[in-house]
Design a protein around this motif. Structure first.
Motif, short mmCIF file in Angstrom:
data_model
loop_
_atom_site.label_atom_id
_atom_site.label_comp_id
_atom_site.label_asym_id
_atom_site.label_seq_id
_atom_site.Cartn_x
_atom_site.Cartn_y
_atom_site.Cartn_z
N LEU A 85 0.82 -1.20 0.00
CA LEU A 85 0.00 0.00 0.00
C LEU A 85 0.87 1.27 0.00
O LEU A 85 0.55 2.24 -0.70
CB LEU A 85 -0.95 -0.02 1.21
N SER A 115 2.32 5.96 7.48
CA SER A 115 3.04 5.62 6.25
C SER A 115 2.57 6.49 5.09
O SER A 115 3.38 6.91 4.25
CB SER A 115 2.87 4.13 5.90
N ASP A 116 1.27 6.80 5.03
CA ASP A 116 0.77 7.66 3.95
C ASP A 116 1.43 9.05 4.04
O ASP A 116 1.81 9.64 3.03
CB ASP A 116 -0.75 7.80 4.02
N ASP A 184 -7.83 6.44 0.40
CA ASP A 184 -7.19 5.24 0.93
C ASP A 184 -8.25 4.37 1.59
O ASP A 184 -8.92 4.78 2.54
CB ASP A 184 -6.08 5.63 1.92
N ALA A 186 -7.77 1.36 3.02
CA ALA A 186 -7.17 0.31 3.86
C ALA A 186 -8.17 -0.26 4.88
O ALA A 186 -8.23 -1.46 5.09
CB ALA A 186 -5.94 0.85 4.58
N HIS A 187 -8.95 0.62 5.49
CA HIS A 187 -9.90 0.16 6.52
C HIS A 187 -11.34 0.24 6.03
O HIS A 187 -12.27 0.25 6.84
CB HIS A 187 -9.72 0.98 7.80
C1 LIG Z 1 -2.41 -0.60 7.03
C2 LIG Z 1 -2.17 0.69 6.34
C3 LIG Z 1 -1.00 0.92 5.60
C4 LIG Z 1 0.08 -0.12 5.52
O1 LIG Z 1 0.87 0.03 4.38
P1 LIG Z 1 1.78 -1.17 3.87
O2 LIG Z 1 2.62 -0.57 2.83
O3 LIG Z 1 0.86 -2.23 3.37
O4 LIG Z 1 2.56 -1.68 5.04
C5 LIG Z 1 -0.86 2.12 4.93
N1 LIG Z 1 -1.82 3.07 5.01
C6 LIG Z 1 -2.96 2.89 5.73
C7 LIG Z 1 -3.97 3.97 5.77
C8 LIG Z 1 -3.14 1.71 6.44
O5 LIG Z 1 -4.22 1.54 7.18
#
Ligand SMILES: *Cc1c(COP(=O)(O)O)cnc(C)c1O
Length: 397
Positions: A85, A115-116, A184, A186-187
């Motif tokens: 991601l 991370s974003d 995003d 992710a959730h």
């Molecule tokens: C879980 C999550 C990630 C994790 O990123 P990876 O590159 O898969 O480790 C990134 N952004 C969001 C918003 C997340 O919830």
């Protein structure tokens, strides 16, 4: 109506465990074991390199992308799988900035997953063109969207609180102001109904190891609005996204549409597990799933708040403002989660003081929720968390 006892049977859940962490890592779908063994033995083992054509490995990132696309309202041919991601965030962000060359603001929020934000900071440094990242409180994002914003990059459901952005309002205002939107998921993917066509996001990205149960390290996905895809500059210009990878030209030419968001060799083994995990969704209606998630979440919140006076609800109490997780704040949250894990209730902890529980109707039912409430009440009321063995922080919380 979706039969959730049937979907529960499709998972291999360890005995004696109530798994409330499917928002972080989904459990093992039973079909994944055979699918993976088949890929290893019959495909890799027997076909060797011919598997790229014979077993369809080369086109699998698109085929699996279409299956994920169905769950997020994306038309066939607009989603591709690969990488992580964080990488997909980089690609979407770099493409969006290139499409808005006269604007300098990346708008996100202070609740976004780090991370974003880190990826955005990295791009800003690499481009070295005076872009800046703004991270207001999540509730202030909508009002901040103006004509200086190049791209709004938000995660719909906040990983800590479970608070949910009003994406329709964000996208509408962003487009009014000429900004692009990266959504995003992710959730969200597999947690709440998502329709990237009805709410026309420009880019959507997400991982597949959370609510989609693809397994640790499962590949991420990226969606690009079909009419935008042909004009997008793929920032990571790897050979698999080239118009003709096996021409081995010296010069890069972006592949057509979403293919250009491929980068290098896809994770073929991991795609097998993910493909098996996606079978679970074939007979699931996302609206049924959402209704069940709200029911179970309410049962959980009511039970915990009634019996654990030391815990404060950290998630919105209005179900429509919440994704599919419930968080409580507690000063000794890390130790409390360790005590719960010791007693078979798996949730997780997010700094500084959040106890987080994923509510996943595919395999969690009201009996599980009732049993989890009993155990949480025991741990809290007996101060079971106050044991030295629960205080040491592991690398992954
Ligand atoms: C879980 C999550 C990630 C994790 O990123 P990876 O590159 O898969 O480790 C990134 N952004 C969001 C918003 C997340 O919830």
């Amino acid at each position: 109506m979706t039969d959730f006892s049937r979907t529960r049977d499709m998972f291999d859940l360890p005995k004696g465990v109530i798994y409330l962490d499917g928002n972080s890592l989904g459990p093992l779908p039973r079909a994944a074991t055979d699918r993976m063994a088949h890929r290893l033995q019959n495909e890799w083992g027997q076909m060797l390199i011919t598997g790229w054509n014979k077993a369809g490995w080369f086109i699998e990132p698109r085929k699996v992308g279409d299956r994920v696309g169905k769950l997020i309202g994306a038309p066939a041919g607009s989603v591709v799988m690969g990488d992580t991601l964080s990488i997909k965030v980089h690609q979407a962000l770099a493409s969006a900035l290139a499409l808005r060359p006269d604007r300098r603001v990346i708008l996100s929020d202070s609740g976004n997953f780090p991370s974003d934000l880190y990826m955005a900071q990295g791009i800003i440094d690499t481009l070295n063109q005076d872009h800046r990242l703004e991270t207001p409180n999540p509730t202030d994002v909508l009002d901040r969207i103006d004509t200086d914003v190049a791209v709004v990059m938000v995660t719909e459901v906040d990983y800590r609180s479970g608070r949910r952005h009003d994406m329709a309002a964000i996208v509408e205002r962003a487009h009014q102001k000429g900004a692009l939107v990266i959504w995003d998921l992710a959730h969200s993917a597999g947690a709440v109904p998502v329709d990237v066509t009805a709410i026309p996001a420009d880019f959507a990205v997400g991982c597949t190891y959370k609510f989609l149960n693809g397994g640790p390290g499962a590949p991420a996905f990226i969606y690009v609005r079909p009419d935008l895809a042909e004009n997008c500059r793929p920032a990571l210009s790897g050979w698999m996204g080239h118009e003709s990878p096996f021409a081995f030209d010296l010069d890069y030419r972006a592949g057509s549409g979403i293919d250009r968001m491929r980068c290098g060799t896809p994770p073929v083994l991991a795609l097998a597990a993910l493909d098996a995990a996606l079978d679970v969704w074939d007979d699931v209606d996302m609206n049924d799933l959402r209704a069940r998630s709200i029911e179970l979440s309410q049962q959980f919140i009511d039970g915990v708040l009634a019996r654990c006076p030391d815990l404060t609800l950290y998630s919105p109490s209005d179900p429509h403002q919440r994704g599919s997780q419930v968080s409580f704040a507690f000063q000794h949250g890390y130790a409390a989660i360790q005590a719960l894990i010791d007693r078979g209730v798996i949730g997780d902890f997010r700094a500084p003081n959040i106890m987080r529980f994923g509510i996943t109707p595919l395999y969690i039912n009201d009996t599980d929720i009732a049993a989890a409430i009993d155990i949480i009440a025991d741990v809290m009321n007996a101060h079971a968390w106050d044991d030295p063995k629960y205080q040491n922080r592991a690398a992954v919380t």
